[in-house]
Design an enzyme around this catalytic site. Structure first.
Site, PDB file in Angstrom:
ATOM      1  N   SER A 185      38.927 -17.550  12.329  1.00 32.28           N
ATOM      2  CA  SER A 185      39.532 -16.214  12.397  1.00 32.28           C
ATOM      3  C   SER A 185      41.046 -16.305  12.450  1.00 32.28           C
ATOM      4  O   SER A 185      41.723 -15.298  12.290  1.00 32.28           O
ATOM      5  CB  SER A 185      39.074 -15.509  13.669  1.00 32.28           C
ATOM      6  N   HIS A 206      36.995 -16.279   5.311  1.00 27.73           N
ATOM      7  CA  HIS A 206      36.831 -15.535   6.565  1.00 27.73           C
ATOM      8  C   HIS A 206      35.900 -14.355   6.327  1.00 27.73           C
ATOM      9  O   HIS A 206      36.314 -13.305   5.833  1.00 27.73           O
ATOM     10  CB  HIS A 206      38.217 -15.084   7.052  1.00 27.73           C
ATOM     11  N   GLU A 253      37.966 -12.513   3.546  1.00 30.56           N
ATOM     12  CA  GLU A 253      39.407 -12.775   3.472  1.00 30.56           C
ATOM     13  C   GLU A 253      39.543 -14.247   3.062  1.00 30.56           C
ATOM     14  O   GLU A 253      39.091 -15.140   3.791  1.00 30.56           O
ATOM     15  CB  GLU A 253      40.019 -12.525   4.862  1.00 30.56           C
ATOM     16  N   ASN A 300      43.112 -10.334  11.526  1.00 31.42           N
ATOM     17  CA  ASN A 300      43.231 -10.436  12.980  1.00 31.42           C
ATOM     18  C   ASN A 300      44.650 -10.271  13.495  1.00 31.42           C
ATOM     19  O   ASN A 300      44.855  -9.957  14.665  1.00 31.42           O
ATOM     20  CB  ASN A 300      42.612 -11.744  13.460  1.00 31.42           C
TER      21      ASN A 300
HETATM   22  P1  NAD Z   1      29.517 -18.646  18.180  1.00 31.18           P
HETATM   23  O1  NAD Z   1      30.017 -19.062  19.508  1.00 31.18           O
HETATM   24  O2  NAD Z   1      28.547 -17.519  18.074  1.00 31.18           O
HETATM   25  O3  NAD Z   1      28.835 -19.919  17.414  1.00 31.18           O
HETATM   26  C1  NAD Z   1      29.471 -21.154  17.279  1.00 31.18           C
HETATM   27  C2  NAD Z   1      28.368 -22.204  17.063  1.00 31.18           C
HETATM   28  O4  NAD Z   1      29.000 -23.440  16.713  1.00 31.18           O
HETATM   29  C3  NAD Z   1      27.529 -22.473  18.310  1.00 31.18           C
HETATM   30  O5  NAD Z   1      26.158 -22.261  17.976  1.00 31.18           O
HETATM   31  C4  NAD Z   1      27.801 -23.940  18.633  1.00 31.18           C
HETATM   32  O6  NAD Z   1      26.645 -24.609  19.136  1.00 31.18           O
HETATM   33  C5  NAD Z   1      28.188 -24.481  17.268  1.00 31.18           C
HETATM   34  N1  NAD Z   1      28.986 -25.704  17.293  1.00 31.18           N
HETATM   35  C6  NAD Z   1      30.050 -26.009  18.099  1.00 31.18           C
HETATM   36  N2  NAD Z   1      30.526 -27.222  17.775  1.00 31.18           N
HETATM   37  C7  NAD Z   1      29.776 -27.695  16.741  1.00 31.18           C
HETATM   38  C8  NAD Z   1      29.786 -28.885  15.964  1.00 31.18           C
HETATM   39  N3  NAD Z   1      30.678 -29.850  16.180  1.00 31.18           N
HETATM   40  N4  NAD Z   1      28.858 -29.026  14.975  1.00 31.18           N
HETATM   41  C9  NAD Z   1      27.943 -28.055  14.739  1.00 31.18           C
HETATM   42  N5  NAD Z   1      27.885 -26.892  15.449  1.00 31.18           N
HETATM   43  C10 NAD Z   1      28.782 -26.723  16.436  1.00 31.18           C
HETATM   44  O7  NAD Z   1      30.812 -18.351  17.305  1.00 31.18           O
HETATM   45  P2  NAD Z   1      30.977 -17.315  16.073  1.00 31.18           P
HETATM   46  O8  NAD Z   1      31.323 -15.982  16.618  1.00 31.18           O
HETATM   47  O9  NAD Z   1      29.839 -17.483  15.130  1.00 31.18           O
HETATM   48  O10 NAD Z   1      32.319 -17.901  15.433  1.00 31.18           O
HETATM   49  C11 NAD Z   1      32.289 -19.016  14.555  1.00 31.18           C
HETATM   50  C12 NAD Z   1      33.566 -19.023  13.748  1.00 31.18           C
HETATM   51  O11 NAD Z   1      33.649 -17.799  12.988  1.00 31.18           O
HETATM   52  C13 NAD Z   1      34.838 -19.065  14.601  1.00 31.18           C
HETATM   53  O12 NAD Z   1      35.790 -19.812  13.938  1.00 31.18           O
HETATM   54  C14 NAD Z   1      35.221 -17.594  14.689  1.00 31.18           C
HETATM   55  O13 NAD Z   1      36.591 -17.414  14.931  1.00 31.18           O
HETATM   56  C15 NAD Z   1      34.848 -17.121  13.295  1.00 31.18           C
HETATM   57  N6  NAD Z   1      34.615 -15.679  13.159  1.00 31.18           N
HETATM   58  C16 NAD Z   1      33.977 -14.972  14.128  1.00 31.18           C
HETATM   59  C17 NAD Z   1      33.759 -13.607  13.958  1.00 31.18           C
HETATM   60  C18 NAD Z   1      33.018 -12.801  14.987  1.00 31.18           C
HETATM   61  O14 NAD Z   1      33.023 -11.565  14.908  1.00 31.18           O
HETATM   62  N7  NAD Z   1      32.361 -13.428  15.953  1.00 31.18           N
HETATM   63  C19 NAD Z   1      34.204 -12.960  12.797  1.00 31.18           C
HETATM   64  C20 NAD Z   1      34.826 -13.711  11.794  1.00 31.18           C
HETATM   65  C21 NAD Z   1      35.034 -15.081  11.992  1.00 31.18           C
END
Ligand code: NAD
Length: 310
Positions: free
Chosen positions: A131, A152, A164, A202
């Site tokens: 993000s 993104h 994005e 963001n």
């Molecule tokens: P989340 O916490 O729901 O999930 C992250 C997952 O990554 C977890 O299941 C964790 O076990 C796993 N993980 C951590 N380290 C790992 C590794 N080394 N190998 C494999 N798996 C691993 O997070 P999320 O909300 O899905 O966010 C993920 C990414 O997407 C982030 O970079 C976040 O900024 C981005 N993002 C999030 C949103 C949102 O609304 N939540 C929107 C756009 C982008």
């Protein structure tokens, strides 16, 4: 288009993608690619998270069947296209595109890009769903930084049209063009931006969410009043506090930290209330509680009561 025969599975290189991280975003990204006929290797360190992701995907596909947007056969085909892995190496070894969607933490993402440099095919496109973290910095971990790019996706991925696309300083035109084509193939609308903290989405959204949290923290108004004002007055589909819960408060905090450090401007400093809530494990919808509490099968209700305006 090349194919490889391994472990009795015939991989179509241009249709095999790996998604790393099966959380909120990873399961949505897997869902969308699988629905469009891609073989998806979904990897997470946690077996429980992988199970949860598959059940969320199945549930979300059911909803699409009920709305007659897809058939039951489409649902089965999509689920069959997804394979889960508890290790990154076997998930990425035949991938044409790797989309990293792990926790928003620069050290973790740096480590995974180092691993991908060794484990992924030399010509695979390496995308991050970050993000806010610098694509140019992640690309430093890779021998060919021109193949690193930001994709993104927006939450919830199966519903939101935008991707994005973030061009790192060294991302090549060829890689950017292929990613734009891929986005079109999965019926998303890609918009390109350059690599600066928070990109566009963001950089604009998080200061608004942070300001809403400050307004609550300073007792200007209540959770539901703040959300109602932004929904009814600004035609936002969700209020900023409800949206923060939906995104994940830990994710919001990480993004604000990146903006604060990246620009060195105190206007991005995360509200102390947000810091406290994340420290206490109140990460929003995914943890069951944030500004609202989310009881299973019941309507959410406000969990924080500050002074009502008097
Ligand atoms: P989340 O916490 O729901 O999930 C992250 C997952 O990554 C977890 O299941 C964790 O076990 C796993 N993980 C951590 N380290 C790992 C590794 N080394 N190998 C494999 N798996 C691993 O997070 P999320 O909300 O899905 O966010 C993920 C990414 O997407 C982030 O970079 C976040 O900024 C981005 N993002 C999030 C949103 C949102 O609304 N939540 C929107 C756009 C982008």
């Amino acid at each position: 288009m090349s194919t490889v025969q391994t472990n009795k599975v015939l991989y179509n290189m241009s249709k095999t993608i790996a998604v790393l991280g099966a959380g909120t975003m990873g399961n949505g990204i897997a869902h969308v690619f699988a629905m469009h006929g891609y073989t998806v290797h979904l990897a997470d360190l946690s077996a429980r998270q992988l199970q949860k992701a598959m059940s969320v995907i199945s549930h979300n596909l059911d909803r699409m069947v009920r709305k007659e947007r897809i058939t039951s056969d489409d649902k089965v085909r999509a689920l069959v296209n997804i394979h889960t892995f508890e290790k990154v190496a076997p998930a990425v070894e035949h991938a044409y595109l790797v989309i990293e969607a792990i926790t928003e933490n620069e050290q973790l993402k740096t480590n995974i890009f180092k691993d991908l440099n060794q484990m992924a095919p030399e010509r695979a496109i390496l995308a991050s769903n970050t993000s806010s973290i610098s694509i140019t910095r992640l690309a430093r971990e890779v021998t060919f930084p021109e193949r690193v790019i930001g994709m993104h996706f927006m939450n919830p991925v199966p519903v939101m049209k935008l991707v994005e696309v973030i061009r790192g300083y060294q991302t090549s035109d060829e890689v950017a063009d292929q990613v734009l084509d891929l986005c079109a193939d999965i019926e998303k609308i890609a918009v390109e931006v350059n690599d600066y903290p928070g990109f566009i989405s963001n950089r604009i959204l998080m200061p608004m969410i942070n300001e809403a949290i400050y307004a609550l923290f300073e007792g200007v108004s209540t959770v539901d009043a703040i959300d109602d004002i932004m929904k009814l007055g600004m035609a936002h589909p969700m209020g900023p506090l409800e949206l923060a819960d939906f995104i994940g408060l830990d994710v919001c905090l990480s993004i604000l930290d990146v903006l604060y450090e990246g620009f060195g401007n105190p206007k991005y400093a995360p509200c102390p209330l947000l810091v406290n809530m994340v420290t206490a494990g109140k990460n929003g919808r995914k943890s069951g509680e944030g500004f609202y509490t989310y009881p299973p099968d019941e309507e959410p209700y406000v969990s924080i009561q500050f002074n009502r305006p008097g």
